[in-house]
Write a protein that holds these residues in place. Structure first.
Motif, mmCIF file in Angstrom:
data_model
loop_
_atom_site.group_PDB
_atom_site.id
_atom_site.type_symbol
_atom_site.label_atom_id
_atom_site.label_comp_id
_atom_site.label_asym_id
_atom_site.label_seq_id
_atom_site.Cartn_x
_atom_site.Cartn_y
_atom_site.Cartn_z
ATOM 1 N N ALA A 73 0.732 -1.486 -0.134
ATOM 2 C CA ALA A 73 -0.021 -0.262 0.255
ATOM 3 C C ALA A 73 1.064 1.407 0.263
ATOM 4 O O ALA A 73 1.577 1.625 0.576
ATOM 5 C CB ALA A 73 -1.120 0.353 1.364
ATOM 6 N N GLU A 74 0.651 2.332 -1.032
ATOM 7 C CA GLU A 74 0.778 3.625 -0.887
ATOM 8 C C GLU A 74 -0.125 4.737 -0.626
ATOM 9 O O GLU A 74 -0.630 4.309 -2.192
ATOM 10 C CB GLU A 74 2.344 3.523 -2.233
ATOM 11 N N GLY A 75 -0.213 5.258 -0.360
ATOM 12 C CA GLY A 75 -0.994 6.529 -0.465
ATOM 13 C C GLY A 75 -2.320 6.020 -0.507
ATOM 14 O O GLY A 75 -2.949 5.354 -0.124
ATOM 15 N N ASN A 76 -3.600 6.302 -1.587
ATOM 16 C CA ASN A 76 -4.574 5.620 -1.676
ATOM 17 C C ASN A 76 -4.372 4.403 -2.325
ATOM 18 O O ASN A 76 -5.828 3.672 -3.099
ATOM 19 C CB ASN A 76 -5.468 6.616 -2.334
ATOM 20 N N LEU A 77 -3.250 3.526 -2.652
ATOM 21 C CA LEU A 77 -3.547 2.559 -4.171
ATOM 22 C C LEU A 77 -2.670 1.509 -3.608
ATOM 23 O O LEU A 77 -1.843 1.315 -2.057
ATOM 24 C CB LEU A 77 -2.050 2.492 -5.405
ATOM 25 N N VAL A 78 -3.164 0.153 -3.467
ATOM 26 C CA VAL A 78 -2.938 -0.723 -3.209
ATOM 27 C C VAL A 78 -2.778 -1.360 -4.203
ATOM 28 O O VAL A 78 -3.157 -1.731 -5.186
ATOM 29 C CB VAL A 78 -3.955 -1.732 -2.557
ATOM 30 N N ALA A 79 -1.286 -2.259 -4.592
ATOM 31 C CA ALA A 79 -1.329 -3.667 -5.232
ATOM 32 C C ALA A 79 -0.936 -4.697 -4.978
ATOM 33 O O ALA A 79 -0.405 -5.051 -3.889
ATOM 34 C CB ALA A 79 0.722 -2.792 -5.707
ATOM 35 N N LEU A 80 -1.441 -5.748 -5.536
ATOM 36 C CA LEU A 80 -1.474 -7.644 -4.900
ATOM 37 C C LEU A 80 -0.398 -8.304 -5.908
ATOM 38 O O LEU A 80 -0.348 -8.007 -7.417
ATOM 39 C CB LEU A 80 -2.973 -7.974 -5.339
ATOM 40 N N HIS A 81 0.370 -9.109 -5.772
ATOM 41 C CA HIS A 81 1.454 -9.940 -6.287
ATOM 42 C C HIS A 81 0.171 -11.350 -6.440
ATOM 43 O O HIS A 81 0.292 -11.284 -5.281
ATOM 44 C CB HIS A 81 2.517 -10.259 -5.918
ATOM 45 N N THR A 82 -0.152 -12.023 -6.790
ATOM 46 C CA THR A 82 -1.350 -13.307 -6.656
ATOM 47 C C THR A 82 0.047 -14.292 -7.980
ATOM 48 O O THR A 82 0.181 -13.818 -9.151
ATOM 49 C CB THR A 82 -2.331 -12.974 -7.445
ATOM 50 N N HIS A 83 -0.420 -15.498 -7.489
ATOM 51 C CA HIS A 83 -0.460 -16.538 -8.202
ATOM 52 C C HIS A 83 -1.526 -17.573 -8.319
ATOM 53 O O HIS A 83 -2.486 -17.828 -7.233
ATOM 54 C CB HIS A 83 0.635 -17.738 -7.485
ATOM 55 N N GLN A 84 -2.398 -17.691 -9.644
ATOM 56 C CA GLN A 84 -3.119 -18.172 -9.908
ATOM 57 C C GLN A 84 -3.106 -19.560 -10.667
ATOM 58 O O GLN A 84 -2.886 -19.595 -10.936
ATOM 59 C CB GLN A 84 -4.229 -17.378 -10.376
#
Length: 127
Positions: A73-84
């Motif tokens: 999370a940074e500011g109002n952003l969230v980054a997700l790293h996933t494995h599907q």
């Protein structure tokens, strides 16, 4: 990291997991704000196209799974790293970015997806 950023990270994970595993309507109800701007070229803009896309995906691929590897999370952003992992054995790595409004609701989404290849040019993983 602020409490709001921690909440946004958890809400992004909850939203994505709920939609991906078959309840996109509930995910939108709980986690999406007054607008939903979509940047994925395969999904229409707004909440209903998002719901339709994930309902169709769940009908066509009910036995898929997702593992959340990282949330940043940074500011109002969230980054997700996933494995599907999909029913036919295909595996994907995704990077999703969510923008939250001041009420802690998701209002915008970007993503990139890449197939996990059988061979890679180094000894590192994609995870």
């Amino acid at each position: 990291m602020t409490t709001q950023q921690e909440n946004n990270k958890q809400n992004a994970i909850n939203f994505y997991q709920m939609a991906y595993l078959g309840d996109p309507s509930k995910a939108v109800e709980l986690y999406v704000g007054d607008q939903y701007i979509q940047h994925n070229p395969l999904v229409g803009d707004g909440t209903q196209p998002f719901i339709d896309y994930f309902e169709r995906m769940n009908r066509e691929y009910p036995n898929k799974s997702i593992r959340f590897l990282r949330a940043i999370a940074e500011g109002n952003l969230v980054a997700l790293h996933t494995h599907q992992t999909w029913p036919d054995g295909d595996q994907y790595v995704t990077m999703d970015f969510f923008r939250f409004d001041d009420n802690g609701k998701i209002v915008e989404h970007w993503d990139a997806i890449q197939t996990v290849p059988d061979e890679i040019a180094h000894n590192n993983t994609m995870f």
